[in-house]
Scaffold this motif. Structure first.
Motif, PDB file in Angstrom:
ATOM      1  N   ARG A 109       0.829  -1.206   0.000  1.00  0.00           N
ATOM      2  CA  ARG A 109       0.000   0.000   0.000  1.00  0.00           C
ATOM      3  C   ARG A 109       0.864   1.257   0.000  1.00  0.00           C
ATOM      4  N   CYS A 110       1.961   1.217   0.737  1.00  0.00           N
ATOM      5  CA  CYS A 110       2.855   2.381   0.803  1.00  0.00           C
ATOM      6  C   CYS A 110       3.448   2.663  -0.577  1.00  0.00           C
ATOM      7  N   ALA A 111       3.914   1.596  -1.221  1.00  0.00           N
ATOM      8  CA  ALA A 111       4.519   1.762  -2.536  1.00  0.00           C
ATOM      9  C   ALA A 111       3.479   2.251  -3.539  1.00  0.00           C
ATOM     10  N   LEU A 112       2.252   1.775  -3.390  1.00  0.00           N
ATOM     11  CA  LEU A 112       1.176   2.211  -4.273  1.00  0.00           C
ATOM     12  C   LEU A 112       0.898   3.705  -4.076  1.00  0.00           C
ATOM     13  N   ALA A 113       0.869   4.136  -2.808  1.00  0.00           N
ATOM     14  CA  ALA A 113       0.639   5.552  -2.514  1.00  0.00           C
ATOM     15  C   ALA A 113       1.757   6.414  -3.112  1.00  0.00           C
ATOM     16  N   ASP A 114       2.992   5.935  -3.006  1.00  0.00           N
ATOM     17  CA  ASP A 114       4.128   6.663  -3.600  1.00  0.00           C
ATOM     18  C   ASP A 114       3.961   6.770  -5.111  1.00  0.00           C
ATOM     19  N   TYR A 115       3.552   5.654  -5.698  1.00  0.00           N
ATOM     20  CA  TYR A 115       3.354   5.616  -7.146  1.00  0.00           C
ATOM     21  C   TYR A 115       2.300   6.633  -7.573  1.00  0.00           C
ATOM     22  N   GLU A 116       1.201   6.687  -6.813  1.00  0.00           N
ATOM     23  CA  GLU A 116       0.131   7.636  -7.110  1.00  0.00           C
ATOM     24  C   GLU A 116       0.631   9.070  -7.087  1.00  0.00           C
ATOM     25  N   SER A 117       1.364   9.426  -6.021  1.00  0.00           N
ATOM     26  CA  SER A 117       1.787  10.823  -5.935  1.00  0.00           C
ATOM     27  C   SER A 117       2.843  11.130  -6.991  1.00  0.00           C
ATOM     28  N   GLU A 118       3.623  10.103  -7.368  1.00  0.00           N
ATOM     29  CA  GLU A 118       4.596  10.311  -8.425  1.00  0.00           C
ATOM     30  C   GLU A 118       3.898  10.577  -9.762  1.00  0.00           C
ATOM     31  N   GLU A 119       2.905   9.766 -10.064  1.00  0.00           N
ATOM     32  CA  GLU A 119       2.168   9.929 -11.315  1.00  0.00           C
ATOM     33  C   GLU A 119       1.506  11.304 -11.392  1.00  0.00           C
ATOM     34  N   LEU A 120       0.922  11.717 -10.279  1.00  0.00           N
ATOM     35  CA  LEU A 120       0.289  13.036 -10.223  1.00  0.00           C
ATOM     36  C   LEU A 120       1.342  14.137 -10.329  1.00  0.00           C
ATOM     37  N   GLY A 121       2.425  13.971  -9.580  1.00  0.00           N
ATOM     38  CA  GLY A 121       3.491  14.973  -9.548  1.00  0.00           C
ATOM     39  C   GLY A 121       4.130  15.166 -10.915  1.00  0.00           C
ATOM     40  N   GLU A 122       4.273  14.077 -11.639  1.00  0.00           N
ATOM     41  CA  GLU A 122       4.902  14.160 -12.961  1.00  0.00           C
ATOM     42  C   GLU A 122       3.903  14.578 -14.027  1.00  0.00           C
ATOM     43  N   GLY A 123       2.639  14.704 -13.640  1.00  0.00           N
ATOM     44  CA  GLY A 123       1.626  15.143 -14.595  1.00  0.00           C
ATOM     45  C   GLY A 123       1.192  14.047 -15.550  1.00  0.00           C
ATOM     46  N   ASN A 124       1.474  12.801 -15.221  1.00  0.00           N
ATOM     47  CA  ASN A 124       1.040  11.701 -16.089  1.00  0.00           C
ATOM     48  C   ASN A 124      -0.455  11.464 -15.985  1.00  0.00           C
ATOM     49  N   ILE A 125      -0.992  11.780 -14.806  1.00  0.00           N
ATOM     50  CA  ILE A 125      -2.434  11.662 -14.618  1.00  0.00           C
ATOM     51  C   ILE A 125      -2.965  12.974 -14.057  1.00  0.00           C
ATOM     52  N   LEU A 126      -4.224  13.243 -14.342  1.00  0.00           N
ATOM     53  CA  LEU A 126      -4.860  14.458 -13.844  1.00  0.00           C
ATOM     54  C   LEU A 126      -6.203  14.102 -13.251  1.00  0.00           C
ATOM     55  N   SER A 127      -6.591  14.870 -12.253  1.00  0.00           N
ATOM     56  CA  SER A 127      -7.898  14.680 -11.657  1.00  0.00           C
ATOM     57  C   SER A 127      -8.603  16.020 -11.597  1.00  0.00           C
ATOM     58  N   PHE A 128      -9.909  16.000 -11.856  1.00  0.00           N
ATOM     59  CA  PHE A 128     -10.679  17.233 -11.759  1.00  0.00           C
ATOM     60  C   PHE A 128     -11.662  17.157 -10.601  1.00  0.00           C
ATOM     61  N   ASP A 129     -11.545  16.112  -9.790  1.00  0.00           N
ATOM     62  CA  ASP A 129     -12.428  16.001  -8.630  1.00  0.00           C
ATOM     63  C   ASP A 129     -11.625  15.600  -7.393  1.00  0.00           C
ATOM     64  N   ASN A 130     -10.482  16.243  -7.235  1.00  0.00           N
ATOM     65  CA  ASN A 130      -9.617  16.015  -6.073  1.00  0.00           C
ATOM     66  C   ASN A 130      -9.190  14.572  -5.886  1.00  0.00           C
ATOM     67  N   GLY A 131      -8.960  13.904  -6.995  1.00  0.00           N
ATOM     68  CA  GLY A 131      -8.351  12.587  -6.906  1.00  0.00           C
ATOM     69  C   GLY A 131      -9.289  11.395  -6.893  1.00  0.00           C
ATOM     70  N   SER A 132     -10.621  11.623  -6.840  1.00  0.00           N
ATOM     71  CA  SER A 132     -11.456  10.417  -6.839  1.00  0.00           C
ATOM     72  C   SER A 132     -11.508   9.768  -8.214  1.00  0.00           C
ATOM     73  N   THR A 133     -11.407  10.581  -9.269  1.00  0.00           N
ATOM     74  CA  THR A 133     -11.285   9.998 -10.603  1.00  0.00           C
ATOM     75  C   THR A 133     -10.038  10.568 -11.258  1.00  0.00           C
ATOM     76  N   ASN A 134      -9.204   9.690 -11.780  1.00  0.00           N
ATOM     77  CA  ASN A 134      -7.993  10.141 -12.455  1.00  0.00           C
ATOM     78  C   ASN A 134      -8.030   9.769 -13.920  1.00  0.00           C
ATOM     79  N   TYR A 135      -7.511  10.679 -14.749  1.00  0.00           N
ATOM     80  CA  TYR A 135      -7.433  10.397 -16.176  1.00  0.00           C
ATOM     81  C   TYR A 135      -5.998  10.545 -16.646  1.00  0.00           C
ATOM     82  N   ARG A 136      -5.631   9.771 -17.647  1.00  0.00           N
ATOM     83  CA  ARG A 136      -4.291   9.900 -18.217  1.00  0.00           C
ATOM     84  C   ARG A 136      -4.209  11.209 -18.984  1.00  0.00           C
TER      85      ARG A 136
END
Ligand SMILES: [Zn+2]
Length: 146
Positions: A109-136
């Protein structure tokens, strides 16, 4: 990036919907009602609905035309690419991802959480509802540029 895409999604939503005067119950493509002169109009998406604002049109476009990212699934895929499919323990052979998940769920779970913030941080995914739905981001760009 997020704001630029949001702006273009709005433009797309305006293009895909028609101004609609609710009191006269008619479409007003010019943006002003020919009957009552109002420019305070609802947005109509034929076959879908008629509401105030443009947010719901954007949501509708995203939901129907893009596939939301399943972060857990794509995390798992990336791990599968990085490590051998199976791992030998003693004389037994196990599915590597399953082995990791089952034996150290907290670490997973920790590694998954890191992966999520990395993907968001790098702009690979975007969310328009504060993270409940993410799009590439690549899917969003494709939609906008189509
Ligand atoms: Zn009107």
């Amino acid at each position: 990036m997020q704001n630029e895409i949001k702006k273009q999604l709005e433009e797309l939503a305006y293009k895909r919907s028609i101004p609609f005067c609710y009191s006269d119950y008619m479409e007003c493509p010019s943006g002003r009602c020919l009957k009552c002169g109002s420019d305070d109009l609802m947005r109509l998406v034929p076959g879908v609905g008629c509401e105030w604002g443009i947010e719901w049109v954007i949501q509708h476009i995203l939901e129907t035309e893009l596939e939301a990212v399943d972060l857990e699934e794509s995390f798992e895929e990336s791990i599968r690419e990085l490590y051998p499919e199976t791992t030998k323990v003693g004389w037994m052979e196990f599915d590597t991802v399953k082995l990791m998940k089952e034996n150290d769920p907290v670490g997973w779970r920790c590694a998954l959480a890191d992966y999520e913030s990395e993907e968001l941080g790098e702009g690979n995914i975007l969310s328009f509802d504060n993270g409940s739905t993410n799009y590439r981001t690549s899917d969003l760009l494709e939609l906008i540029e189509a």
